[in-house]
Design an enzyme around this catalytic site. Structure first.
Site, mmCIF file in Angstrom:
data_model
loop_
_atom_site.group_PDB
_atom_site.id
_atom_site.type_symbol
_atom_site.label_atom_id
_atom_site.label_comp_id
_atom_site.label_asym_id
_atom_site.label_seq_id
_atom_site.Cartn_x
_atom_site.Cartn_y
_atom_site.Cartn_z
ATOM 1 C CG PHE A 150 48.396 -30.423 133.532
ATOM 2 C CD1 PHE A 150 49.475 -30.300 132.681
ATOM 3 C CD2 PHE A 150 48.633 -30.419 134.904
ATOM 4 C CE1 PHE A 150 50.765 -30.195 133.167
ATOM 5 C CE2 PHE A 150 49.930 -30.301 135.401
ATOM 6 C CZ PHE A 150 51.002 -30.190 134.532
ATOM 7 C CG ASP A 166 55.957 -7.303 164.260
ATOM 8 O OD1 ASP A 166 55.784 -8.429 163.767
ATOM 9 O OD2 ASP A 166 56.695 -7.100 165.243
#
Length: 644
Positions: free
Chosen positions: A582, A92
């Site tokens: 699909f 971080d």
């Protein structure tokens, strides 16, 4: 080159190990790749909401955040990814000036405020790094940790107003701590750098390489020695690290729970290394037992409660002080059973009552958010902050009394903030949360998805009791008509409804797309097919994250014909659209198939059909990337997935 040379003796020892970077930062990924370490990218889900006021110095906040990021990934992977990493790296980076932490700016004015503060002055860039080493055992996993930080001093030149705004309007400051990126245009603002340049980019490479070398060389030389604790002195980024024997009370101090304080207080050194004699798995690190491990923790170990990953820092501090009164137990479950037994005969405590009340009233908070969003309150206050209730009511064409109550509710929810003018009238403006997610034109706006929740999901959940009793969807009760195909009959029933649904899917994809696209190393794939990819928002995130990848979006004709409304201004020719169903049509050929937020919409038999079609289309070496809210194996969480 020097960093790579530092690791040369260690590289063979890392060969074959699963090393994970708990960050989606392209800059950290690039820096680490240059060292020659092979690793996977699994961005952490840890919410960076630690209370900065609990930390004595800014670097302690960065170190603690890095630890939580790495530990979250280390604990999640065995459950979600079904594999245990050998090492997880968390980091971080923060920018500080005059003791103030500068985070990523929320808008251009915020960026201007930050850069103006930095102009002509020296500031510090801190990166906290945590390395979690995992050891798989028959009864669970041991997590061991090293953490450290690096500081680099950076001085900005005196910046003119024109230069400031030219840089801000480039868009570069918006996703970077402190509002600048030194490796790109932001480098022109910098007068000098004292310390590790890579640290300013987001990762202290030299310090990391020294630390890795120390870990593995130390493990080799000390695996058969008696148990000991050592402190690593590192008083400045430029000094040589010195290995010293700690004071006698160090071991006793390190046995305390880490959540009783946000930092390590056992030594003034920013790095603490603890190791215990534990056979081959000994390592100079903090040791953490995974839930389910048998036996008690070592005297020099830190026992990390599971609550650390699901509660705020303040809650963790409260829970930890309660846990210290309990006798040492062999599992978290025993501790919970003892806690329940202690409270059975007493009255419910305040926290329990507040939790139940929050659940009971939860629908009110949701509806207040939905209503404010539908009335464009956040849009209005983003463009004209500082309006009072009467002015807002006039703009949204609502009653003053009702508007005032709604604004007050939004303040209580942390969506708005209020302040009194000299005229005694209360005025309102958006909070950072609203500016990020609730304003319609924000880069990560969820406005359209919120409207989808209000218009579609809210009516369905109003009939939850009937759904439970009947075991069927409640579309007919909620909307007055039957639905065999929810997409054709509900979401695509008219152009207006279809556009509203596509807007909702587009907004959620923009918010989550980067995390999905960077979750894995996809460099071996050249072509991908995003099945049900809707507007292409996810596909564009994939091509941005992976320059060598081309993506085909495969969706219904009704979706593809309207997808051009959502394309970015500068269209990426590596994203293409193919119309089809699909379930019925042949799937486009690809190396990688993507199913992001698709499977949860369909019953098991439909899912089986779709996955079978993908299997038939796959050639050897093909991949399938699934993005869903995966349930825990014990089906006790996550809550959002179970409620959905």
């Amino acid at each position: 080159m020097r960093a790579t040379m530092l690791l040369s003796p260690v590289i063979p020892k890392l060969s074959g190990k699963l090393i994970v970077l708990a960050s989606g930062s392209p800059r950290r990924l690039e820096i680490l790749r240059n060292v020659g370490i092979r690793f996977e990218v699994v961005p952490s889900w840890f919410k960076e909401t630690l209370n900065k006021g609990l930390f004595k110095a800014p670097h302690e906040y960065a170190v603690e955040t890095a630890k939580q990021k790495a530990l979250e990934v280390a604990r999640r992977m065995p459950l979600k990814h079904l594999k245990t990493p050998d090492m997880v790296i968390g980091a971080d980076t923060i920018v500080t000036i005059d003791g103030m932490i500068l985070e990523k700016p929320i808008d251009k004015q915020d960026a201007y405020r930050m850069l103006s503060r930095l102009s002509g002055k020296e500031h510090s860039v801190f990166t906290g790094v945590a390395i979690v080493i995992c050891h798989e055992k028959e009864n669970g996993v041991d997590y061991q940790m090293i953490d450290f930080f690096e500081e680099t001093k950076v001085k900005f030149a005196h910046l003119s107003e024109d230069m400031l705004w030219e840089y801000i309007n480039s868009g570069e400051p918006m996703d970077k701590a402190g509002g600048y990126g030194i490796q790109a245009l932001g480098g022109m603002l910098v007068e000098y750098v004292h310390g590790d340049f890579f640290n300013v980019m987001g990762f202290p490479l030299n310090h990391f390489c020294k630390q890795i070398s120390l870990i593995y060389n130390h493990r080799t030389t000390s695996s058969n020695q008696d148990s000991a604790s050592v402190g690593l002195s590192h008083n400045s980024p430029h000094n040589t690290s010195i290995l010293t024997q700690p004071p006698p009370n160090l071991t006793a101090q390190s046995s305390q729970s880490p959540t009783s304080s946000p930092i390590h207080n056992s030594s003034p050194s920013p790095i603490q290394i603890h190791h215990t004699q534990d056979g081959p798995s000994s390592s100079p690190v903090h040791k953490v037992k995974r839930k389910g491990s048998e036996g008690t923790a070592d005297e020099s170990s830190w026992k990390l409660p599971d609550s650390l990953f699901t509660h705020t820092a303040a809650e963790c501090e409260r829970q930890d002080s309660e846990n210290t009164t309990l006798p040492q137990t062999t599992s978290r479950e025993q501790a919970i059973e003892l806690s329940v037994a202690e409270h059975e005969a007493s009255e419910p405590n305040k926290e329990d009552l507040e939790k139940i009340t929050e659940l009971v009233d939860g629908f009110k908070a949701s509806k207040a958010l939905f209503t404010a969003s539908r009335l464009h309150v956040f849009d209005l206050l983003q463009s004209r902050p500082g309006l009072d209730a009467t002015q807002v009511a006039q703009e949204i064409e609502a009653s003053v009394k009702g508007t005032e109550r709604l604004l007050e509710a939004c303040v209580s929810l942390g969506l708005l903030k209020s302040k009194e003018r000299t005229s005694q009238k209360t005025v309102y403006e958006n909070t950072r949360l609203a500016a990020w997610f609730l304003w319609s034109d924000a880069p990560f706006s969820l406005h359209e998805y919120i409207q989808h929740c209000n218009n579609t999901l809210w009516p369905l959940f109003s009939h939850l009791e009937s759904a439970v009793r009947e075991g069927t969807n409640q579309h007919e009760k909620a909307f007055g008509k039957k639905s065999k195909d929810i997409f054709q009959d509900a979401y695509f029933s008219s152009k207006e409804v279809k556009l509203r649904f596509m807007n909702a899917m587009h907004s959620i994809a923009k918010v989550t797309g980067k995390a999905v696209a960077t979750a894995f190393d996809l460099s071996s794939y050249k072509t991908a097919c995003d099945l049900g990819g809707c507007t292409g928002a996810m596909a564009y995130e994939f091509t941005t994250a992976h320059p060598g990848l081309s993506v085909t979006v495969f969706d219904l004709p009704a979706v593809v014909e309207m997808s051009e409304h959502f394309h970015p201004l500068h269209t990426d020719n590596r994203v293409s659209f193919v119309a089809g169903d699909f379930f019925k049509d042949e799937l486009p050929k690809a190396d990688l198939y993507i199913l992001a937020r698709i499977l949860h919409d369909w019953p098991d038999e439909k899912v089986h059909v779709l996955l079978s079609k993908i299997a038939d289309a796959c050639k050897p070496g093909c991949g399938l990337l699934l993005s869903e809210i995966f349930l825990d194996e014990d089906r006790k969480g996550p809550r959002r997935g179970l409620l959905q």
